[in-house]
Design a protein around this motif. Structure first.
Motif: not given
Length: 333
Positions: A287, A293-295, A289-290, A261, A258-259, A268, A241
């Motif tokens: 997960s 496409s991003n978390c 939090s996602c 997914k 922010k990262w 994570y 990620p």
């Protein structure tokens, strides 16, 4: 006591004589009553030929159509297999052309037996111009093949650990890994997997070094014979990620992280450190939090970061944790 009819008498010894293979002779005389016996007859010779002994399958297996192997009976010209489920005959098959070596013969049914999960017994008899007796019966139990669990959906590891369900009684496993073009990447027999009560695992050595792309794998188990392969489990090798923010200058002591997914990841691990490498916080983030496409994650309770330089990295969990991303740097102003 003998059984006589139409001028002939017969007798079967109980319990069984359990004659071993070899040459024998026998003779008989009549009891005239009152303790008076006739003379013995002339000796009649016969040879007791070997009884074929079943070898495999035995124990717990995962094949719906196993190869049957038995110790050959010298001089036999054909054999007959008998398979029972409980007290009912499941299959009886005359085998005129078994595959025989110096000590064993084998036969695989050309049309699958399609054995259900159950316990079976089987034996074999040999033909020497007449049918001999069935030998001992072997018992085997059909179980489901192992099920591949991870990697699945995606992995961020170039050398992923392969995990599958454990099957009772199996002595080794074999898996095959294919790339997106159905080319074999690795075919590996595993004699000593790492097993728990429910799963087994193997980490390839030397390392695979998988490149990003599509893969799939399947597994089978062995207990005297190789069982059926599992279904294929597909996954994509992807990068770890990628951190997106915070980076550069930030003006809050509790920044939002922010990262990118990772598909299939269930959680994570985010590690925040000072610029010199001292760990400030290690967080496990679900997960949930996602998004697509991003978390995005806002620490609670707040981090309360003081002014200074920091770095953070993150890794994804899909059956197990993959490698960490590269560090992203930021400065708390």
């Amino acid at each position: 006591a003998s059984n006589c009819s139409s001028g002939e008498c017969s007798f079967a010894h109980t319990p069984s004589l359990n004659l071993q293979p070899g040459a024998y002779e026998w003779k008989v005389r009549a009891d005239k009553g009152g303790g008076v016996f006739s003379d013995f007859s002339d000796n009649l010779q016969f040879t007791n030929l070997a009884v074929p002994l079943p070898a495999t399958p035995a124990g717990k297996i995962t094949s719906r159509n196993p190869k049957f192997t038995w110790i050959l009976a010298s001089g036999a010209t054909k054999y007959r297999l008998l398979i029972k489920q409980g007290g009912t005959i499941f299959k009886q098959q005359e085998v005129t052309s078994p595959v025989c070596g110096t000590t064993k013969c084998s036969f695989t049914f050309p049309t699958s037996l399609a054995l259900a999960n159950n316990q079976y017994t089987w034996s074999v008899q040999a033909y020497f111009g007449f049918w001999g007796e069935y030998g001992l019966f072997k018992t085997f139990t059909v179980l489901n093949p192992p099920v591949p669990k991870f990697p699945a959906v995606s992995t961020t590891s170039a050398n992923p650990k392969f995990i599958w369900t454990k099957v009772a009684g199996q002595t080794k496993y074999q898996f095959i890994l294919y790339d997106g073009n159905n080319q074999v990447v690795l075919k590996q027999m595993i004699a000593a997997p790492v097993c728990t009560t429910t799963t087994c695992s193997y980490t390839p050595s030397p390392v695979l070094g998988l490149k990003n792309g599509a893969y799939k794998w399947k597994i089978q188990s062995f207990n005297g014979i190789w069982g059926a392969f599992s279904g294929l489990k597909a996954f994509n090798k992807v990068n770890p990620p990628a951190p997106i923010s915070p980076k550069g200058n930030v003006y809050t002591g509790n920044p939002t992280f922010k990262w990118v997914k990772i598909p299939g990841a269930s959680k994570y691990n985010l590690v925040l450190q000072t610029a010199t490498g001292a760990t400030v916080k290690s967080l496990e983030i679900p997960s949930s939090s996602c998004g697509i496409s991003n978390c995005i994650f806002l620490p609670n309770p707040a981090l309360g970061l003081k002014a200074g330089s920091y770095k953070w990295r993150i890794r994804a969990y899909n059956g197990y944790y993959g490698p960490f991303s590269s560090y992203m740097l930021f400065t708390r102003k």
